[in-house]
Enzyme design. Structure first.
Site, PDB file in Angstrom:
ATOM      1  CG  ASP A   1     -23.445 -39.613 -34.267  1.00 37.17           C
ATOM      2  OD1 ASP A   1     -24.016 -40.726 -34.334  1.00 37.17           O
ATOM      3  OD2 ASP A   1     -24.002 -38.622 -33.764  1.00 37.17           O
ATOM      4  CB  SER A   2     -26.514 -39.568 -37.558  1.00 34.79           C
ATOM      5  OG  SER A   2     -26.829 -39.319 -36.199  1.00 34.79           O
TER       6      SER A   2
ATOM      7  N   GLY B   1     -31.587 -43.262 -36.753  1.00 34.11           N
ATOM      8  CA  GLY B   1     -32.256 -44.289 -35.949  1.00 34.11           C
ATOM      9  C   GLY B   1     -33.643 -44.703 -36.404  1.00 34.11           C
TER      10      GLY B   1
ATOM     11  CB  CYS C   1     -23.229 -43.725 -34.821  1.00 36.97           C
ATOM     12  SG  CYS C   1     -24.952 -43.875 -35.307  1.00 36.97           S
TER      13      CYS C   1
ATOM     14  CD  GLU D   1     -28.157 -33.548 -34.472  1.00 36.10           C
ATOM     15  OE1 GLU D   1     -27.830 -32.544 -35.110  1.00 36.10           O
ATOM     16  OE2 GLU D   1     -27.351 -34.449 -34.175  1.00 36.10           O
TER      17      GLU D   1
ATOM     18  CB  CYS E   1     -28.591 -43.064 -28.642  1.00 32.99           C
ATOM     19  SG  CYS E   1     -28.600 -41.726 -29.863  1.00 32.99           S
ATOM     20  CB  THR E   2     -23.117 -41.160 -29.364  1.00 33.27           C
ATOM     21  OG1 THR E   2     -23.607 -40.979 -30.697  1.00 33.27           O
ATOM     22  CG2 THR E   2     -22.344 -42.463 -29.268  1.00 33.27           C
ATOM     23  CG  HIS E   3     -27.673 -37.597 -30.688  1.00 38.19           C
ATOM     24  ND1 HIS E   3     -27.176 -38.461 -31.639  1.00 38.19           N
ATOM     25  CD2 HIS E   3     -27.822 -36.398 -31.313  1.00 38.19           C
ATOM     26  CE1 HIS E   3     -27.036 -37.802 -32.790  1.00 38.19           C
ATOM     27  NE2 HIS E   3     -27.420 -36.547 -32.615  1.00 38.19           N
TER      28      HIS E   3
HETATM   29  N1  DGL Z   1     -26.059 -40.889 -32.216  1.00 38.46           N
HETATM   30  C1  DGL Z   1     -26.476 -42.016 -32.944  1.00 38.46           C
HETATM   31  C2  DGL Z   1     -26.551 -43.270 -32.129  1.00 38.46           C
HETATM   32  O1  DGL Z   1     -25.715 -43.437 -31.266  1.00 38.46           O
HETATM   33  C3  DGL Z   1     -27.495 -41.831 -34.028  1.00 38.46           C
HETATM   34  C4  DGL Z   1     -28.780 -41.239 -33.675  1.00 38.46           C
HETATM   35  C5  DGL Z   1     -29.645 -40.997 -34.899  1.00 38.46           C
HETATM   36  O2  DGL Z   1     -29.165 -40.414 -35.849  1.00 38.46           O
HETATM   37  O3  DGL Z   1     -30.805 -41.424 -34.858  1.00 38.46           O
HETATM   38  O4  DGL Z   1     -27.378 -44.116 -32.319  1.00 38.46           O
END
Ligand code: DGL
Length: 268
Positions: free
Chosen positions: A13-14, A46, A76, A156, A188-190
């Site tokens: 992921d990022s 993103g 991600c 983050e 989004c995995t965040h």
């Molecule tokens: N966690 C990521 C996703 O699922 C990336 C979020 C990002 O870096 O903007 O999209």
């Protein structure tokens, strides 16, 4: 393909978002060795262009392949939306799974899915990847999307349940106030980091919150089983990040609820 059962599963992921996927994979496959890659120097993805996201995704795929992984999980949505095919091609016969396919599958397994809400990064929402993936299976399902670009920096920063997080979510999710959605995909995995706050902000107990983590972990398990690649003697978890390893370690330990001693800084 790496036919070695001991080889690791690569997850990337990022930043810390993909840890929501790593957690589900560790729960489902406790005996697997896992390599997690977080591109902490270049997060967020993103708000970047498709070309840039693709370039980053290919660099990370190369890195994981150089570690001899037996499977790659794109944890991600932004990368899944923009660069899944590129990563697949680069990986050759190593299986590559992505969170958009899993998120779609989970949402459509829900008993009513006449109208699905999707929240994601600007890149994911602009790509309409969820809409396309849902409509490929159920063309009649209505999809309402909302980009939430401020949520990744908040996650983050570890600001997941304070006043600012709640207000920001309130603002973004207000778009769903007057549309009757059955489920909301956390695209989004965040975003699962805000899982405790979202139902209250959404103010609708009947909306199912969809997180793709468990579903991708289950697919990973089934795929490894089919390929005869399940590991019974592993269980290591090592992380590679492109910046600020100590900070990543702290956040990862807080989130995973376990010690994460192996965090290495790496430059692609
Ligand atoms: N966690 C990521 C996703 O699922 C990336 C979020 C990002 O870096 O903007 O999209």
């Amino acid at each position: 393909m790496s036919s070695n059962k001991q080889a690791s599963i690569g997850i990337f992921d990022s930043g810390i978002g993909g840890l929501t996927v790593a957690k589900a994979v560790i729960d489902a496959l406790p005996n697997e060795n896992i390599i997690y890659f977080g591109d902490t120097a270049r997060v967020p993805y993103g708000i970047k262009s498709e070309e840039t996201i693709r370039e980053y995704a290919l660099e990370i795929t190369d890195f994981l392949l150089s570690k001899g992984v037996k499977m790659i999980l794109i944890a991600c949505n932004t990368v899944s939306a923009s660069a899944k095919n590129d990563a697949l091609e680069k990986a050759g016969n190593i299986p590559v799974l992505d969170v958009i396919t899993s998120g779609t599958k989970t949402a459509l397994a829900h008993k009513s899915n006449s109208h699905i809400g999707v929240i994601g990064t600007l890149a994911t929402v602009n790509s309409k990847a969820y809409e396309k993936s849902i409509h490929a299976i159920t063309p009649e399902t209505k999809v309402t999307q909302q980009a939430c670009p401020l949520l990744v920096p908040l996650a983050e920063e570890g600001w997941i349940d304070n006043d600012i997080a709640t207000k920001t979510l309130g603002n973004y999710l207000s778009v769903f106030e007057h549309v009757d959605i059955d489920s909301l995909i956390l695209g989004c995995t965040h975003y699962p980091l805000f899982k405790d706050v979202i139902p209250g902000v959404l103010n609708s107990g009947s909306v199912e919150i969809i997180d793709s983590a468990e579903s991708i972990a289950e697919t990973a398990k089934n795929t490894l089983k089919e390929l005869g690649l399940l590991n019974e003697n592993g269980g290591s978890f090592s992380c590679f990040v492109t910046d600020r390893p100590q900070r990543f370690q702290q956040l990862a330990e807080r989130f995973l609820g376990r010690k994460v001693s192996d965090v290495v800084i790496t430059h692609l």
